[in-house]
Design a protein around this motif. Structure first.
Motif, mmCIF file in Angstrom:
data_model
loop_
_atom_site.group_PDB
_atom_site.id
_atom_site.type_symbol
_atom_site.label_atom_id
_atom_site.label_comp_id
_atom_site.label_asym_id
_atom_site.label_seq_id
_atom_site.Cartn_x
_atom_site.Cartn_y
_atom_site.Cartn_z
ATOM 1 N N ARG A 106 -28.062 -0.461 94.321
ATOM 2 C CA ARG A 106 -28.121 -0.274 92.860
ATOM 3 C C ARG A 106 -26.878 -0.849 92.187
ATOM 4 O O ARG A 106 -26.972 -1.532 91.159
ATOM 5 N N LEU A 107 -25.723 -0.563 92.781
ATOM 6 C CA LEU A 107 -24.477 -1.082 92.209
ATOM 7 C C LEU A 107 -24.439 -2.599 92.268
ATOM 8 O O LEU A 107 -23.987 -3.259 91.321
ATOM 9 N N GLN A 108 -24.930 -3.160 93.388
ATOM 10 C CA GLN A 108 -24.968 -4.620 93.492
ATOM 11 C C GLN A 108 -25.892 -5.209 92.437
ATOM 12 O O GLN A 108 -25.586 -6.245 91.835
ATOM 13 N N THR A 109 -27.032 -4.523 92.213
ATOM 14 C CA THR A 109 -27.953 -4.980 91.163
ATOM 15 C C THR A 109 -27.290 -4.901 89.795
ATOM 16 O O THR A 109 -27.389 -5.829 88.975
ATOM 17 N N GLU A 110 -26.599 -3.763 89.542
ATOM 18 C CA GLU A 110 -25.919 -3.614 88.259
ATOM 19 C C GLU A 110 -24.809 -4.645 88.102
ATOM 20 O O GLU A 110 -24.602 -5.195 87.013
ATOM 21 N N ILE A 111 -24.080 -4.910 89.215
ATOM 22 C CA ILE A 111 -23.009 -5.914 89.159
ATOM 23 C C ILE A 111 -23.602 -7.288 88.876
ATOM 24 O O ILE A 111 -23.080 -8.055 88.047
ATOM 25 N N ALA A 112 -24.723 -7.596 89.577
ATOM 26 C CA ALA A 112 -25.366 -8.893 89.333
ATOM 27 C C ALA A 112 -25.853 -8.993 87.891
ATOM 28 O O ALA A 112 -25.707 -10.027 87.236
ATOM 29 N N SER A 113 -26.443 -7.862 87.401
ATOM 30 C CA SER A 113 -26.903 -7.861 86.015
ATOM 31 C C SER A 113 -25.737 -8.001 85.049
ATOM 32 O O SER A 113 -25.819 -8.732 84.061
ATOM 33 N N ALA A 114 -24.635 -7.278 85.374
ATOM 34 C CA ALA A 114 -23.453 -7.370 84.507
ATOM 35 C C ALA A 114 -22.885 -8.781 84.519
ATOM 36 O O ALA A 114 -22.487 -9.319 83.478
ATOM 37 N N ARG A 115 -22.863 -9.379 85.722
ATOM 38 C CA ARG A 115 -22.374 -10.764 85.803
ATOM 39 C C ARG A 115 -23.269 -11.701 84.995
ATOM 40 O O ARG A 115 -22.779 -12.603 84.318
ATOM 41 N N SER A 116 -24.586 -11.447 85.119
ATOM 42 C CA SER A 116 -25.518 -12.269 84.348
ATOM 43 C C SER A 116 -25.297 -12.073 82.849
ATOM 44 O O SER A 116 -25.306 -13.035 82.076
ATOM 45 N N ASP A 117 -25.092 -10.791 82.452
ATOM 46 C CA ASP A 117 -24.822 -10.510 81.037
ATOM 47 C C ASP A 117 -23.530 -11.191 80.585
ATOM 48 O O ASP A 117 -23.455 -11.738 79.478
ATOM 49 N N VAL A 118 -22.517 -11.135 81.460
ATOM 50 C CA VAL A 118 -21.243 -11.781 81.117
ATOM 51 C C VAL A 118 -21.430 -13.287 80.984
ATOM 52 O O VAL A 118 -20.903 -13.911 80.057
ATOM 53 N N GLU A 119 -22.213 -13.853 81.914
ATOM 54 C CA GLU A 119 -22.460 -15.295 81.837
ATOM 55 C C GLU A 119 -23.204 -15.655 80.564
ATOM 56 O O GLU A 119 -22.878 -16.644 79.892
ATOM 57 N N ARG A 120 -24.238 -14.814 80.232
ATOM 58 C CA ARG A 120 -24.962 -15.077 78.993
ATOM 59 C C ARG A 120 -24.058 -14.898 77.781
ATOM 60 O O ARG A 120 -24.124 -15.692 76.823
ATOM 61 N N ALA A 121 -23.217 -13.842 77.856
ATOM 62 C CA ALA A 121 -22.306 -13.614 76.736
ATOM 63 C C ALA A 121 -21.319 -14.773 76.594
ATOM 64 O O ALA A 121 -21.049 -15.238 75.492
ATOM 65 N N ASN A 122 -20.803 -15.239 77.748
ATOM 66 C CA ASN A 122 -19.879 -16.374 77.692
ATOM 67 C C ASN A 122 -20.577 -17.616 77.152
ATOM 68 O O ASN A 122 -20.007 -18.376 76.365
ATOM 69 N N SER A 123 -21.840 -17.786 77.611
ATOM 70 C CA SER A 123 -22.597 -18.928 77.111
ATOM 71 C C SER A 123 -22.824 -18.817 75.607
ATOM 72 O O SER A 123 -22.690 -19.795 74.862
ATOM 73 N N GLU A 124 -23.156 -17.567 75.159
ATOM 74 C CA GLU A 124 -23.371 -17.351 73.732
ATOM 75 C C GLU A 124 -22.076 -17.553 72.949
ATOM 76 O O GLU A 124 -22.070 -18.135 71.860
ATOM 77 N N VAL A 125 -20.958 -17.058 73.537
ATOM 78 C CA VAL A 125 -19.661 -17.252 72.879
ATOM 79 C C VAL A 125 -19.349 -18.736 72.759
ATOM 80 O O VAL A 125 -18.900 -19.212 71.707
ATOM 81 N N ASN A 126 -19.590 -19.466 73.842
ATOM 82 C CA ASN A 126 -19.340 -20.911 73.800
ATOM 83 C C ASN A 126 -20.227 -21.592 72.762
ATOM 84 O O ASN A 126 -19.793 -22.489 72.038
ATOM 85 N N ARG A 127 -21.520 -21.116 72.731
ATOM 86 C CA ARG A 127 -22.430 -21.704 71.744
ATOM 87 C C ARG A 127 -21.965 -21.388 70.328
ATOM 88 O O ARG A 127 -21.967 -22.256 69.448
ATOM 89 N N LEU A 128 -21.568 -20.122 70.124
ATOM 90 C CA LEU A 128 -21.114 -19.733 68.790
ATOM 91 C C LEU A 128 -19.830 -20.473 68.410
ATOM 92 O O LEU A 128 -19.658 -20.869 67.262
#
Length: 291
Positions: A106-128
Motif C-alpha cells: 500500500r505504501l509503495q502504491t501511495e509512494i508511486a501515486s505521490a511520485r506520479s502526482d509530483v511529476e504531474r504537478a511539476n509538469s503542470e508547474v513547468n507548463r504554467l
C-alpha cells in the motif's frame, strides 16, 4: 546235630550280615536321599533367593523404566505444548508478515501515486511557467505595440453613469453591462494575468468575466469558450464584442449623445476608447443583447 546247628548259625550269621548290610545300604540310601533332598532344598532356596533378587531388580528396573516413561511422556507433553505455542507464534508471525507486506505494498502504491502526482504537478508547474513566460512576452509585446502605435490621451472617450442611464432606454441588459464595467472601473481593477477581481484581468479575461456577470457565459469560462456560440458580423451593434489585434476584447456601446465607443480592459486599466484607436479590428461577435 551239631553240624546242622553250626550251619544254621552260619546261615543266621550270613543273614544277619546281609541284614546289616541291607540296613547299611538302606541307611546309606536314606542318607543319600536325605542329603540329596537337603541339597535340592538348599539349591531351591538358592534359586528362590536369586529369583527374589532378580524379581526385586526387575521391579526396580521396571519402576525406573516407568519413571523414565513418565518423564518422557511429560517431556513429550511439554514438547507438544511448546510445538503448539511455536506453531501459534509462527502463524501470528506469518500474519504479521502478510500485514506488513500488504502495508508495504500500500505504501509503495501511495509512494508511486505521490511520485506520479509530483511529476504531474511539476509538469503542470513547468507548463504554467511556460504559459506565464509566453503571456509575459505577449504582454510586453502588446504594451510595446500599444505604446508605439497609439496615444490613449488622443483616443480616450469620456463615459459615466449618465450613459448607463441613457442605455436603459435601449436595453436593460445594455445598461447593466455598462454599470458592471463602471463599478469595476471605480475600483481601479488593474491589468493582470491572474484574471480575478482581486488581482486584475487581461482584456479577454475581463470580457469573459463581464459576459458571465450578465448571464451570457458560464462563470469562470475563457473568452474563447464564452463566444463560441456568438456569430460573426462585419460591423458591430450595441452590446457586441469587438476583438482587436494584440488581444484586445472591447464592448461596443454609445453614450448619451449617441457617440459610439468601446470599453474594456487595457494595459492601462479599464478604459473607454474611440472604436478606431489605432489597433486593427480582427473580429466582431454578436452577443445578442440587441435583437
Amino acid at each position: 546235630m551239631d553240624h546242622e546247628t553250626a550251619s544254621l548259625q552260619q546261615i543266621e550269621q550270613v543273614i544277619a550280615r546281609r541284614e546289616r548290610f541291607s540296613l547299611a545300604i538302606s541307611a546309606a540310601i536314606s542318607a543319600a536321599i536325605v542329603g540329596g533332598a537337603v541339597l535340592f532344598l538348599a539349591y531351591s532356596a538358592y534359586l528362590l533367593h536369586n529369583s527374589h533378587a532378580n524379581l526385586a531388580r526387575v521391579q526396580s528396573e521396571l519402576a525406573q523404566r516407568q519413571a523414565e516413561l513418565a518423564r518422557t511422556a511429560e517431556a513429550n507433553a511439554e514438547a507438544k505444548s511448546l510445538e503448539a505455542k511455536l506453531q501459534s507464534e509462527i502463524a501470528a508471525a506469518r500474519l504479521d508478515a502478510e500485514r506488513a507486506n500488504a502495508e508495504k505494498a500500500r505504501l509503495q502504491t501511495e509512494i508511486a501515486s505521490a511520485r506520479s502526482d509530483v511529476e504531474r504537478a511539476n509538469s503542470e508547474v513547468n507548463r504554467l511557467r511556460a504559459s506565464v513566460d509566453d503571456a509575459n512576452r505577449q504582454l510586453a509585446a502588446l504594451s510595446a505595440q500599444i505604446r508605439s502605435s497609439t496615444d490613449y490621451a488622443q483616443h480616450l472617450h469620456p463615459v459615466g453613469w449618465e450613459d448607463a442611464k441613457y442605455l436603459y432606454g435601449s436595453s436593460n441588459r445594455l445598461a447593466e453591462l455598462l454599470e458592471k464595467i463602471l463599478q469595476l472601473k471605480e475600483r481601479r481593477i488593474p491589468f493582470n494575468l491572474a484574471n480575478t477581481v482581486e488581482q486584475g484581468f487581461t482584456s479577454p479575461g475581463f470580457a469573459a468575466y463581464i459576459l458571465g456577470q450578465i448571464g451570457l457565459a458560464r462563470q469562470g469560462s475563457t473568452l474563447q469558450s464564452a463566444i463560441e456560440g456568438f456569430p460573426r458580423a462585419d460591423k458591430p451593434r450595441l452590446g457586441d464584442l469587438v476583438l482587436y489585434r494584440g488581444g484586445f476584447a472591447m464592448f461596443y456601446l454609445e453614450d448619451h449623445e449617441r457617440h459610439p465607443f468601446v470599453i474594456g480592459m487595457t494595459p492601462a486599466g479599464i478604459a473607454a476608447l474611440q472604436p478606431e484607436f489605432g489597433v486593427p479590428t480582427e473580429d466582431v461577435r454578436r452577443t445578442g443583447i440587441m435583437r
